[in-house]
Design an enzyme around this catalytic site. Structure first.
Site, mmCIF file in Angstrom:
data_model
loop_
_atom_site.group_PDB
_atom_site.id
_atom_site.type_symbol
_atom_site.label_atom_id
_atom_site.label_comp_id
_atom_site.label_asym_id
_atom_site.label_seq_id
_atom_site.Cartn_x
_atom_site.Cartn_y
_atom_site.Cartn_z
ATOM 1 N N TYR A 123 0.877 -1.178 0.000
ATOM 2 C CA TYR A 123 0.000 0.000 0.000
ATOM 3 C C TYR A 123 0.909 1.221 0.000
ATOM 4 O O TYR A 123 1.711 1.401 0.925
ATOM 5 C CB TYR A 123 -0.884 -0.045 1.243
ATOM 6 N N CYS A 124 0.817 2.045 -1.046
ATOM 7 C CA CYS A 124 1.769 3.142 -1.232
ATOM 8 C C CYS A 124 1.058 4.496 -1.194
ATOM 9 O O CYS A 124 0.511 4.955 -2.204
ATOM 10 C CB CYS A 124 2.501 2.990 -2.561
ATOM 11 N N SER A 132 1.539 12.539 7.691
ATOM 12 C CA SER A 132 0.201 12.802 8.220
ATOM 13 C C SER A 132 -0.637 13.624 7.240
ATOM 14 O O SER A 132 -1.848 13.442 7.146
ATOM 15 C CB SER A 132 0.304 13.537 9.564
ATOM 16 N N GLY A 240 -10.014 -0.273 7.658
ATOM 17 C CA GLY A 240 -9.723 -1.670 7.971
ATOM 18 C C GLY A 240 -8.299 -1.868 8.440
ATOM 19 O O GLY A 240 -8.038 -2.656 9.362
ATOM 20 N N ARG A 267 9.177 -16.487 39.476
ATOM 21 C CA ARG A 267 10.308 -15.666 39.944
ATOM 22 C C ARG A 267 10.207 -15.428 41.459
ATOM 23 O O ARG A 267 9.206 -14.899 41.939
ATOM 24 C CB ARG A 267 10.304 -14.330 39.199
ATOM 25 N N LEU A 337 8.014 -5.931 34.779
ATOM 26 C CA LEU A 337 7.786 -7.071 35.665
ATOM 27 C C LEU A 337 8.866 -8.138 35.501
ATOM 28 O O LEU A 337 9.197 -8.855 36.455
ATOM 29 C CB LEU A 337 6.407 -7.693 35.394
ATOM 30 N N GLY A 339 11.896 -7.405 34.960
ATOM 31 C CA GLY A 339 13.155 -6.843 35.429
ATOM 32 C C GLY A 339 14.230 -6.885 34.362
ATOM 33 O O GLY A 339 13.959 -6.709 33.166
ATOM 34 N N GLU A 363 -0.465 3.773 9.723
ATOM 35 C CA GLU A 363 -1.908 3.784 9.412
ATOM 36 C C GLU A 363 -2.568 5.040 9.978
ATOM 37 O O GLU A 363 -3.741 5.053 10.324
ATOM 38 C CB GLU A 363 -2.618 2.532 9.964
ATOM 39 N N ARG A 375 -12.938 16.030 15.076
ATOM 40 C CA ARG A 375 -13.649 16.652 13.956
ATOM 41 C C ARG A 375 -15.030 16.051 13.783
ATOM 42 O O ARG A 375 -16.017 16.777 13.522
ATOM 43 C CB ARG A 375 -12.839 16.506 12.665
#
Length: 380
Positions: A123-124, A132, A240, A267, A337, A339, A363, A375
């Site tokens: 997709y280009c 943006s 999508g 742990r 968590l 570490g 996207e 908007r």
């Protein structure tokens, strides 16, 4: 209660995708990441299950599923490798655009080989100077008899240099969105070239490169939709695509939450499993709560896109924003968590931390998602 539950068919689709992931993706994903391997054969195995044409119509040879089913598949595959799942999502977006808006001629020319992923699609839209602000794109196509002559460049293209098919937005008319048209361009057309592969923080299992067009002659028959409809088609494709990228974040975050539950129960610190400590329990509880909230907003948004609801674009934007931000936040806490071990490649957490970071950029950035939502609210 049933309205909030997946149907039997959806559960079967989810189970099939999860089994494929467990067998073909999860055992290999760390090596793909470390060695920058593009797993073309495994991706084609996914296509054998229909995952190369998830919402291509059955009339065109696809499996014709809705956007919720697509999200379930992407979420399941991202549990093993978000990078590979996202690549398959982008291919689906390209093939859907051809199926939904292309002529019979262009569908017959491309879809049979794209459904099997013998030929893969990119997709280009994005360019070096327009991200943006996508409607400001500069790649230009001028009409010359029964061909367009295309010149310009596209940036950050997933599959760039490897894929065979490039669904490309070009300028055929005035400045702004109304002057943009969609063309299908082949890798082997004269004048198509590629930049070097980008060196990325994550997404190492898929190629990314700039795509260049130097006076490329593209048949008018390769146009998707009418002249001037390209931007609208591109934005519909992104509804999508945003759902799928959000789903990839959910799948990756779920994997890291599951890894964290298992790790904290094993742990030991101060003579106890760290899962016994209230701080750990509260962290896990917040991760689960936020992940479930993002998941159900995304599922609602997917149903709206399938139903072509008036507020589908707003919900897709909200879901993408929440799912990708939440996914990154959950993975970040999972790393904490774990570490010091979370920072090592011996554990999968750091790979998911790197892979999910880009989801809040592509996207449409999450800042642009906020623009879309605000908007739409203020337009009412």
């Amino acid at each position: 209660m049933h309205q909030f539950e997946l149907t039997d068919d959806q559960l079967q689709i989810q189970e099939m995708a999860s089994k494929f992931t467990a067998d073909a993706i999860t055992p290999n994903a760390a090596e793909w990441d470390e060695k920058h391997i593009f797993p073309r054969d495994v991706i084609r195995e996914a296509a054998e299950l229909g995952f190369g044409s998830i919402y291509v119509s059955e009339e065109s040879g696809g499996i014709g599923l809705g956007r919720l089913e697509a999200a379930l598949i992407m979420e399941a595959m991202a549990y093993g490798c978000p990078s590979t799942s996202a690549f398959i999502s982008i291919h689906n977006m390209a093939s859907w655009m051809i199926d939904r808006f292309g002529s019979d001629e262009v569908k017959q020319k491309y879809l049979p080989s794209m459904i099997t992923m013998e030929r893969m699609g990119s997709y280009c839209l994005t360019e070096p100077s327009s991200g943006s602000d996508a409607a400001a794109l500069k790649t230009r196509a001028r009409l010359d008899g029964d061909h367009y002559i295309v010149s310009g460049s596209k940036a950050f293209i997933s599959g760039g240099g490897e894929n065979e098919v490039y669904v490309t937005m070009v300028r055929t008319g005035e400045e702004g969105p109304k002057g943009i048209t969609c063309l299908v361009i082949d890798k082997d057309m004269d004048g198509v070239s590629f930049g070097a592969q980008e060196k990325k923080l994550g997404w190492h299992s898929q190629p990314t490169a700039q795509v260049n067009f130097d006076e490329v002659r593209v048949p008018v028959a390769n146009r998707v939709g009418a002249e001037g409809e390209g931007f609208r088609i591109a934005m519909m494709g992104l509804d999508g695509g945003r759902l799928n990228i959000g789903a990839c974040s959910l799948g990756g975050a779920q994997r890291c939450l599951d890894e964290s539950v298992a790790y904290t129960k094993e742990r030991q610190q101060f003579g106890h499993p760290i899962a016994d400590f209230q701080n750990t329990q509260f962290t896990l509880a917040d991760m689960e709560t936020e992940l479930q909230a993002a998941r159900y907003l995304l599922y609602v948004a997917a149903a709206k896109v399938t139903a072509n609801a008036p507020d589908k674009t707003r919900f897709a934007a909200m879901a993408k924003r929440l799912a990708t931000d939440t996914g990154s936040s959950v993975v970040d806490r999972a790393l904490q968590l774990h570490g010091g071990y979370g920072y090592l490649q011996d554990y999968p957490i750091e790979r998911f931390w790197r892979d999910l970071r880009v989801h809040s950029i592509l996207e449409g950035t999450n800042q642009i998602m906020r623009v879309i939502v605000s908007r739409d609210l203020l337009r009412q």
